[in-house]
Design an enzyme around this catalytic site. Structure first.
Site, short mmCIF file in Angstrom:
data_model
loop_
_atom_site.label_atom_id
_atom_site.label_comp_id
_atom_site.label_asym_id
_atom_site.label_seq_id
_atom_site.Cartn_x
_atom_site.Cartn_y
_atom_site.Cartn_z
N ARG A 64 0.84 -1.21 0.00
CA ARG A 64 0.00 0.00 0.00
C ARG A 64 0.87 1.25 0.00
O ARG A 64 1.75 1.40 0.83
CB ARG A 64 -0.90 0.00 1.24
CG ARG A 64 -1.71 1.30 1.45
CD ARG A 64 -2.83 1.40 0.45
NE ARG A 64 -3.58 2.64 0.62
CZ ARG A 64 -4.66 2.78 1.40
NH1 ARG A 64 -5.09 1.75 2.11
NH2 ARG A 64 -5.30 3.92 1.47
N ARG A 101 -5.54 1.65 -4.90
CA ARG A 101 -4.70 0.99 -3.90
C ARG A 101 -4.72 -0.52 -4.08
O ARG A 101 -5.72 -1.09 -4.48
CB ARG A 101 -5.13 1.37 -2.49
CG ARG A 101 -6.52 0.97 -2.02
CD ARG A 101 -7.66 1.83 -2.51
NE ARG A 101 -7.60 3.25 -2.19
CZ ARG A 101 -8.12 3.78 -1.08
NH1 ARG A 101 -8.75 3.05 -0.21
NH2 ARG A 101 -8.02 5.06 -0.87
N ASP A 131 -6.73 -1.93 0.90
CA ASP A 131 -7.21 -1.03 1.94
C ASP A 131 -7.94 -1.88 2.97
O ASP A 131 -8.71 -2.76 2.60
CB ASP A 131 -8.18 -0.03 1.29
CG ASP A 131 -8.81 0.95 2.27
OD1 ASP A 131 -8.09 1.48 3.15
OD2 ASP A 131 -10.02 1.20 2.14
N ASP A 166 -10.27 -1.19 6.34
CA ASP A 166 -10.91 -0.21 7.21
C ASP A 166 -11.58 -0.93 8.38
O ASP A 166 -12.27 -1.93 8.17
CB ASP A 166 -11.98 0.59 6.45
CG ASP A 166 -11.37 1.50 5.39
OD1 ASP A 166 -10.21 1.93 5.57
OD2 ASP A 166 -12.04 1.75 4.39
C1 X6L Z 1 -18.45 13.19 -1.84
C2 X6L Z 1 -17.21 13.32 -1.28
C3 X6L Z 1 -18.94 11.93 -2.06
C4 X6L Z 1 -16.47 12.18 -0.96
C5 X6L Z 1 -18.19 10.81 -1.74
C6 X6L Z 1 -16.63 8.46 -1.04
C7 X6L Z 1 -14.87 9.82 -0.32
C8 X6L Z 1 -15.89 7.34 -0.74
C9 X6L Z 1 -14.13 8.69 -0.02
C10 X6L Z 1 -16.94 10.93 -1.18
C11 X6L Z 1 -16.14 9.73 -0.84
C12 X6L Z 1 -14.63 7.46 -0.22
C13 X6L Z 1 -13.38 2.44 -2.20
C14 X6L Z 1 -14.06 3.23 -3.12
C15 X6L Z 1 -12.68 4.44 -2.03
C16 X6L Z 1 -13.70 1.05 -2.12
C17 X6L Z 1 -15.29 1.42 -3.89
C18 X6L Z 1 -13.87 6.22 0.13
C19 X6L Z 1 -12.39 6.19 0.08
N1 X6L Z 1 -12.52 3.22 -1.50
N2 X6L Z 1 -15.00 2.75 -3.98
N3 X6L Z 1 -13.60 4.49 -3.00
N4 X6L Z 1 -14.66 0.60 -2.99
N5 X6L Z 1 -16.21 0.91 -4.71
O1 X6L Z 1 -13.16 0.28 -1.34
O2 X6L Z 1 -14.44 5.20 0.45
S1 X6L Z 1 -11.80 5.87 -1.55
MG MG Z 2 -11.57 2.50 2.58
MG MG Z 3 -8.65 2.97 4.60
#
Ligand code: X6L
Ligand code: MG
Ligand code: MG
Length: 163
Positions: A83, A92, A95, A97
């Site tokens: 990572r 990545r 991850d 969490d």
């Molecule tokens: C507005 C602003 C709307 C921010 C959404 C959503 C930010 C998700 C971070 C957000 C916002 C995240 C994964 C992912 C990520 C994953 C899928 C996050 C962190 N990790 N999409 N996007 N799976 N499908 O594990 O969750 S980045």
């Molecule tokens: Mg995450």
């Molecule tokens: Mg994380």
């Protein structure tokens, strides 16, 4: 022993192998017992949408570790699997969490529990609902939250078996 749930995701390289290796490494952590693994789902990226699709799953554990120790263990597994922390919300290899730790509610900036975005993320709620449909998060069950999420951008991958 405290029950806890971990959300795993990968969207770089051999995603299924990263998830399988992560579960294998979690099993080797002292004070952690893996009790259940959800199916694998292919999910559309959320947050930063211009990146590859993810594979996501959820792992149920029982642990003797304190929350911060468990967090350190999860970060150790992330690091062992290459990572890199460069682009926020970016692609990545792995991850992990911490979604929930027993019924602990924590607002510390290092570790917020339950996970702050858990209740809105279909890519976490759908796998979590297969393991803990009745778990309460912010006044609703995981099953109710998963239904409310409409499973948007989430597709089960029955051909990928992990555990
Ligand atoms: C507005 C602003 C709307 C921010 C959404 C959503 C930010 C998700 C971070 C957000 C916002 C995240 C994964 C992912 C990520 C994953 C899928 C996050 C962190 N990790 N999409 N996007 N799976 N499908 O594990 O969750 S980045
Ligand atoms: Mg995450
Ligand atoms: Mg994380």
């Amino acid at each position: 022993m405290t029950p806890a749930y971990l959300g795993l995701g990968s969207n770089l390289g051999d995603r299924a192998k990263y998830l399988a290796d992560a579960v294998r490494l979690l099993r080797t952590l002292a004070g952690v017992r893996v009790t259940a693994i959800s199916p694998v789902y292919e999910t559309k990226p959320v947050g930063l949408v211009d990146q590859p699709d993810f594979l996501n799953l959820v792992v149920a554990i029982e642990t003797d570790l304190a929350p911060t120790q468990l967090l350190a263990g999860c970060q150790g597994v992330e690091n062992a699997l290459g990572r890199k922390r460069d682009v926020r919300w970016g692609p990545r290899t792995l991850d992990i969490d911490m979604l929930c730790y027993g019924d602990l509610i924590s607002t510390s900036p290092e570790l917020t529990l339950p996970h702050p975005r858990l209740a809105e993320r279909a890519f976490v709620l759908v796998p979590l609902a297969t393991l803990a449909p009745g778990l309460m998060v912010g006044g609703n069950t995981v099953s109710e939250l998963a239904t409310a999420s409409h499973r948007t951008g989430v597709r089960e991958c029955p051909e990928i078996r992990i555990g």
